[in-house]
Write an enzyme that holds these catalytic residues in place. Structure first.
Site, PDB file in Angstrom:
ATOM      1  N   LYS A 217     -22.608   1.147   6.231  1.00 31.39           N
ATOM      2  CA  LYS A 217     -22.696   2.341   7.069  1.00 31.39           C
ATOM      3  C   LYS A 217     -21.678   2.188   8.190  1.00 31.39           C
ATOM      4  O   LYS A 217     -21.785   1.287   9.018  1.00 31.39           O
ATOM      5  CB  LYS A 217     -24.107   2.477   7.646  1.00 31.39           C
ATOM      6  CG  LYS A 217     -24.320   3.777   8.401  1.00 31.39           C
ATOM      7  CD  LYS A 217     -25.764   3.903   8.877  1.00 31.39           C
ATOM      8  CE  LYS A 217     -25.939   5.159   9.720  1.00 31.39           C
ATOM      9  NZ  LYS A 217     -26.903   4.946  10.813  1.00 31.39           N
ATOM     10  N   HIS A 236     -34.685   0.492  16.730  1.00 26.77           N
ATOM     11  CA  HIS A 236     -35.226   0.281  15.384  1.00 26.77           C
ATOM     12  C   HIS A 236     -35.068  -1.183  15.006  1.00 26.77           C
ATOM     13  O   HIS A 236     -34.316  -1.921  15.655  1.00 26.77           O
ATOM     14  CB  HIS A 236     -34.469   1.154  14.366  1.00 26.77           C
ATOM     15  CG  HIS A 236     -33.037   0.731  14.193  1.00 26.77           C
ATOM     16  ND1 HIS A 236     -32.053   1.053  15.103  1.00 26.77           N
ATOM     17  CD2 HIS A 236     -32.430  -0.044  13.252  1.00 26.77           C
ATOM     18  CE1 HIS A 236     -30.917   0.517  14.719  1.00 26.77           C
ATOM     19  NE2 HIS A 236     -31.103  -0.163  13.599  1.00 26.77           N
ATOM     20  N   ASP A 238     -33.919  -3.343  11.451  1.00 29.72           N
ATOM     21  CA  ASP A 238     -33.318  -3.059  10.142  1.00 29.72           C
ATOM     22  C   ASP A 238     -34.318  -3.439   9.049  1.00 29.72           C
ATOM     23  O   ASP A 238     -34.994  -4.455   9.161  1.00 29.72           O
ATOM     24  CB  ASP A 238     -32.022  -3.877   9.963  1.00 29.72           C
ATOM     25  CG  ASP A 238     -30.896  -3.383  10.870  1.00 29.72           C
ATOM     26  OD1 ASP A 238     -31.082  -2.386  11.582  1.00 29.72           O
ATOM     27  OD2 ASP A 238     -29.811  -4.014  10.851  1.00 29.72           O
ATOM     28  N   HIS A 292     -33.493  -3.211  18.096  1.00 26.18           N
ATOM     29  CA  HIS A 292     -32.181  -3.003  18.711  1.00 26.18           C
ATOM     30  C   HIS A 292     -31.811  -1.526  18.734  1.00 26.18           C
ATOM     31  O   HIS A 292     -32.448  -0.715  18.067  1.00 26.18           O
ATOM     32  CB  HIS A 292     -31.099  -3.823  17.987  1.00 26.18           C
ATOM     33  CG  HIS A 292     -30.998  -3.539  16.516  1.00 26.18           C
ATOM     34  ND1 HIS A 292     -31.898  -4.005  15.583  1.00 26.18           N
ATOM     35  CD2 HIS A 292     -30.090  -2.832  15.795  1.00 26.18           C
ATOM     36  CE1 HIS A 292     -31.554  -3.610  14.374  1.00 26.18           C
ATOM     37  NE2 HIS A 292     -30.458  -2.885  14.476  1.00 26.18           N
TER      38      HIS A 292
HETATM   39  C1  OGA Z   1     -27.459   0.072  12.518  1.00 28.74           C
HETATM   40  C2  OGA Z   1     -27.239  -0.466  13.872  1.00 28.74           C
HETATM   41  C3  OGA Z   1     -25.743  -0.966  15.657  1.00 28.74           C
HETATM   42  C4  OGA Z   1     -24.309  -0.843  16.018  1.00 28.74           C
HETATM   43  O1  OGA Z   1     -26.548   0.759  12.010  1.00 28.74           O
HETATM   44  O2  OGA Z   1     -28.546  -0.197  11.962  1.00 28.74           O
HETATM   45  O3  OGA Z   1     -28.154  -1.015  14.421  1.00 28.74           O
HETATM   46  O4  OGA Z   1     -23.814  -1.749  16.674  1.00 28.74           O
HETATM   47  N1  OGA Z   1     -26.025  -0.332  14.438  1.00 28.74           N
HETATM   48  O5  OGA Z   1     -23.700   0.165  15.699  1.00 28.74           O
HETATM   49 NI    NI Z   2     -29.703  -1.601  12.990  1.00 25.97          NI
END
Ligand code: OGA
Ligand code: NI
Length: 373
Positions: A217, A236, A238, A292
């Protein structure tokens, strides 16, 4: 597919439109807004606990003492924080730079061109270019657009939906995914040994080379005129087994540790690694999946590349491994498939959202009553 609803719904468009206040859907509820400060200032702070940095250089050293010391540090960080900066992880700076350049070049394309890759969440086409759809009554949104797709194993990828521009995207991203898969095995080995298990155990439990899926992502966080009111990604944990994250050296990631939000530093050439819920469950909570979130800012676009290593949705029942359970340490998690685990989290989230809407309604009713007294 380009749909009427997808056009104009991108955060990038909103950010570029010159607005000085953000739409209400992006304004977080009061409870979340405490401690959202200037992320650049926060990143400089040297006070309080800091996300550990783990140097993997000696992870396979011939010298057993040297090797064990390195492995101990990794296990400790996984049990204490559940997140760490990995350095000397074996993936070349050059390859990481290529992945980042390719992703950035894609996001630098005009929106119309990116829309050709738009996902269609309603019809279940989750891969591609997208933005969060409001999934609860409050209509709450996040300040980001993203590109999401499966990168490993090779037979589960659909290269036809990957960006064709820039031309290095597919080559660099494929190579990076392959390297990360190797790193994941290495980490799972150490974490298995750390639980007193055979070295291949966790790898096997999450599905091995055939079934563990790596999903990338790319999070694109545009500049935000009111960063103190918004979140790029809401708080959230992961769901993955492991998550590996690269970023463009703009701060934003915060970890909830010791009852406080701690801002991650930007460590050159490092990979941020999270232990996800899957390993937390399998280890009966010995390894932590930390809460986080991502902050945004006024000055700089932030981009991060998260790769989630996830077990198959239905094939595996996730529950604490028998070796991690005892009379003193009973199982902390009920058995669920990965899919059920995600469903359960979504359900709990919607219940909480409902509760807070009800609470808010009650409070405003009370306030109205008081004011008419
Ligand atoms: C995620 C996330 C944090 C970031 O995509 O699950 O926590 O640093 N991203 O972008
Ligand atoms: Ni995350």
């Amino acid at each position: 597919m380009v749909t009427a609803s997808s056009i104009g719904s991108r955060v990038e468009t909103l950010s570029g439109s010159g607005i000085s206040t953000i739409p209400k859907e992006y304004v977080r509820p009061k409870e979340e807004l405490i401690n959202i400060g200037d992320i650049f200032e926060e990143e400089k702070s040297t006070e309080g606990p800091q996300v550990p940095t783990i140097d993997l250089k000696e992870i396979d050293s011939e010298d057993i003492k040297v090797r064990e010391k390195c492995r101990e540090q990794l296990k400790k960080a996984a049990s204490d924080w559940g997140v760490m900066h990995l350095v000397n992880h074996g993936i070349s700076d050059e390859l990481m730079e290529r992945v980042k350049k390719a992703g950035k070049d894609f996001f630098d394309l005009p929106i119309e061109q990116k829309e050709k890759y738009a996902n269609d969440q309603v019809s279940g086409k989750i891969q591609g270019y997208g933005s969060k759809l409001a999934n609860n009554a409050s209509g709450q949104l996040e300040w980001e657009d993203y590109f999401f797709h499966c990168v490993y194993p090779e037979d589960k990828r659909d290269l036809s939906i990957w960006p064709q521009t820039p031309s290095d995207y597919i080559v660099a991203t494929s190579e990076y995914a392959k390297e990360l898969r190797g790193l994941a095995t290495k980490i799972l080995t150490i974490l298995s040994l750390g639980l007193g298990l055979e070295e291949g155990r966790l790898e096997k439990e999450v599905g091995g080379l055939e079934e563990l899926v790596l999903q990338m992502k790319i999070n694109y966080y545009p500049k935000c005129p009111q960063p103190e009111l918004a979140l790029g990604v809401e708080a959230h944990t992961d769901v993955s087994a492991l998550t590996f994250i690269l970023h463009n050296m703009v701060p934003g990631l915060q970890l909830f540790y010791g009852g406080k939000w701690v801002t991650a530093k930007c460590v050159p050439n490092s990979i941020v690694m999270h232990i996800g819920d899957t390993l937390e469950i399998l280890s009966n909570g010995k390894y932590k999946s930390i809460l986080h979130r991502g902050l945004v800012n006024k000055e700089k676009v932030r981009i991060s590349w998260a790769v989630f290593c996830e077990p198959a949705k239905e094939k595996i029942i996730l529950k604490p491994l028998p070796e991690t359970v005892s009379e003193e340490e009973p199982a902390m998690f009920p058995p669920r498939t990965f899919f059920e685990h995600i469903q359960h989290k979504l359900f709990r989230q919607s219940q909480e959202a409902l509760m807070s809407t009800k609470e808010a309604a009650l409070k405003s009713k009370e306030a109205a009553l008081i004011s008419t007294k």
